[in-house]
Design an enzyme around this catalytic site. Structure first.
Site, PDB file in Angstrom:
ATOM      1  N   ASN A   5     -13.925   1.056 -14.940  1.00 52.80           N
ATOM      2  CA  ASN A   5     -15.302   1.404 -14.543  1.00 52.80           C
ATOM      3  C   ASN A   5     -15.308   2.641 -13.642  1.00 52.80           C
ATOM      4  O   ASN A   5     -16.268   2.901 -12.930  1.00 52.80           O
ATOM      5  CB  ASN A   5     -15.974   0.216 -13.838  1.00 52.80           C
ATOM      6  CG  ASN A   5     -15.175  -0.266 -12.621  1.00 52.80           C
ATOM      7  OD1 ASN A   5     -14.190   0.350 -12.230  1.00 52.80           O
ATOM      8  ND2 ASN A   5     -15.614  -1.363 -12.024  1.00 52.80           N
ATOM      9  N   HIS A  27     -13.225   3.163 -11.119  1.00 49.90           N
ATOM     10  CA  HIS A  27     -12.804   2.942  -9.729  1.00 49.90           C
ATOM     11  C   HIS A  27     -11.449   3.582  -9.459  1.00 49.90           C
ATOM     12  O   HIS A  27     -10.621   3.745 -10.356  1.00 49.90           O
ATOM     13  CB  HIS A  27     -12.832   1.450  -9.339  1.00 49.90           C
ATOM     14  CG  HIS A  27     -11.747   0.590  -9.880  1.00 49.90           C
ATOM     15  ND1 HIS A  27     -11.958  -0.357 -10.847  1.00 49.90           N
ATOM     16  CD2 HIS A  27     -10.424   0.492  -9.556  1.00 49.90           C
ATOM     17  CE1 HIS A  27     -10.816  -0.989 -11.102  1.00 49.90           C
ATOM     18  NE2 HIS A  27      -9.879  -0.489 -10.332  1.00 49.90           N
ATOM     19  N   GLU A  73     -14.930   0.217  -5.813  1.00 44.43           N
ATOM     20  CA  GLU A  73     -15.758  -0.149  -6.951  1.00 44.43           C
ATOM     21  C   GLU A  73     -17.006   0.736  -7.006  1.00 44.43           C
ATOM     22  O   GLU A  73     -17.389   1.336  -5.998  1.00 44.43           O
ATOM     23  CB  GLU A  73     -16.174  -1.621  -6.811  1.00 44.43           C
ATOM     24  CG  GLU A  73     -15.000  -2.591  -6.839  1.00 44.43           C
ATOM     25  CD  GLU A  73     -14.447  -2.824  -8.238  1.00 44.43           C
ATOM     26  OE1 GLU A  73     -14.663  -1.979  -9.126  1.00 44.43           O
ATOM     27  OE2 GLU A  73     -13.788  -3.863  -8.437  1.00 44.43           O
ATOM     28  N   ASP A  88      -3.637   0.080  -2.165  1.00 46.09           N
ATOM     29  CA  ASP A  88      -4.395  -1.170  -2.063  1.00 46.09           C
ATOM     30  C   ASP A  88      -3.503  -2.396  -2.239  1.00 46.09           C
ATOM     31  O   ASP A  88      -2.341  -2.281  -2.646  1.00 46.09           O
ATOM     32  CB  ASP A  88      -5.549  -1.181  -3.088  1.00 46.09           C
ATOM     33  CG  ASP A  88      -5.120  -0.744  -4.490  1.00 46.09           C
ATOM     34  OD1 ASP A  88      -3.897  -0.698  -4.753  1.00 46.09           O
ATOM     35  OD2 ASP A  88      -5.989  -0.454  -5.313  1.00 46.09           O
TER      36      ASP A  88
HETATM   37  C1  GLP Z   1      -6.277  -1.713 -10.271  1.00 46.05           C
HETATM   38  C2  GLP Z   1      -5.792  -0.873  -9.101  1.00 46.05           C
HETATM   39  C3  GLP Z   1      -6.108   0.601  -9.290  1.00 46.05           C
HETATM   40  C4  GLP Z   1      -5.669   1.035 -10.668  1.00 46.05           C
HETATM   41  C5  GLP Z   1      -6.447   0.242 -11.705  1.00 46.05           C
HETATM   42  C6  GLP Z   1      -6.154   0.661 -13.124  1.00 46.05           C
HETATM   43  O1  GLP Z   1      -7.593  -2.089 -10.138  1.00 46.05           O
HETATM   44  N1  GLP Z   1      -6.356  -1.293  -7.877  1.00 46.05           N
HETATM   45  O2  GLP Z   1      -5.460   1.365  -8.285  1.00 46.05           O
HETATM   46  O3  GLP Z   1      -5.872   2.415 -10.837  1.00 46.05           O
HETATM   47  O4  GLP Z   1      -6.110  -1.124 -11.533  1.00 46.05           O
HETATM   48  O5  GLP Z   1      -5.140  -0.092 -13.658  1.00 46.05           O
HETATM   49  P1  GLP Z   1      -4.391   0.218 -15.004  1.00 46.05           P
HETATM   50  O6  GLP Z   1      -3.554   1.409 -14.732  1.00 46.05           O
HETATM   51  O7  GLP Z   1      -3.576  -0.999 -15.271  1.00 46.05           O
HETATM   52  O8  GLP Z   1      -5.445   0.476 -16.033  1.00 46.05           O
END
Ligand code: GLP
Length: 242
Positions: free
Chosen positions: A137, A139, A144, A67
């Protein structure tokens, strides 16, 4: 689905890096899917170490990131392309042009950013191994809660929860983009194998719902229960509600 639990975050980082390193040497032209976020940083550091020690090479490997923020060119401080360069691409021997991050900036249309990215993945024969993190959440990528499981690469409006979670990388919440381009659940489920890395007690409850509750679009990561080749790497805090 297999779940591997480790005492510490460092244990997760090492195990995930060892797993990825072993898999990408499995065949010529391996195609690897990659995430951003705080979670995979340790794994990337360990992969860089392996390359520096001459134990691993990214030559011949193609990567596709999950992404990117919509409208980002890739050099903004919070851009996922920049994150990937800082944590991996600039420090390993991956070939120029062999790494891909979605892009919907400048004149790039939504169609080019989505179908174009999907076609590029298909052109490489699909993804052999996708590495995932998980949002607070549930995702995955930027899918989402409530995102239909049937979507491929698409543009998404970010939820307040995700913008709040990600605001730690920005000066203020107002600077967090409101939209992104992400591989959809269909794109993720099409990958031949998956690992998801989860750390910390803040994600324990949602991880338990994702792995032991019903498969539901309300918790996007729950779809992994349906994938034939999925492994979860969690530290004991993240796994504490399982
Ligand atoms: C973002 C990314 C996700 C990632 C998530 C969790 O939203 N788009 O791909 O898994 O953050 O992030 P973190 O690893 O910092 O908790």
């Amino acid at each position: 689905m297999e779940i591997r639990i480790f005492e510490t975050e460092a244990g997760v980082d090492k195990a995930a890096a060892d797993y990825v390193a072993a898999r990408i040497t499995e065949k010529k032209g391996f195609v690897l899917g990659l995430p951003t976020g705080g979670t995979p940083e340790g794994m990337y550091a360990k992969l860089v170490d392996k390359v520096n020690k001459g134990e691993l090479s990214f030559k011949g490997i193609t990567t596709f990131n999950l992404d990117e923020y919509a409208g980002y060119k890739g050099d903004e401080p919070q851009a996922y392309l920049r994150f990937m360069k800082e944590h991996l691409f600039d420090h390993v021997d991956i070939e120029e042009g062999a790494y891909n991050v979605p892009n919907m900036s400048g004149d790039t249309t939504e169609k080019e950013a989505t179908y174009g990215y999907e076609n590029k993945i298909a052109g490489k024969g699909g993804i052999d191994l996708m590495v995932l993190g998980m949002g607070g959440n549930g995702h995955i990528g930027f899918n989402e809660p409530g995102t239909p499981f049937g979507l491929g690469v698409h543009r998404v409006e970010l939820t307040e929860k995700t913008r709040q979670d990600n605001s730690r990388f920005f000066a203020s919440i107002d600077d967090v983009p409101t939209a992104a381009i992400t591989m959809g659940i269909r794109s993720i489920m099409n990958c031949r194998s998956l690992i998801m890395i989860v750390k910390g007690s803040a994600k324990a409850k949602v991880l338990a719902q994702a792995l032991s509750g019903p498969v539901t679009e309300d918790i996007p990561a729950s779809v992994l229960q349906l994938h034939p080749q999925a492994i979860i790497f969690a530290d004991k805090e993240a796994a504490s509600c399982l």
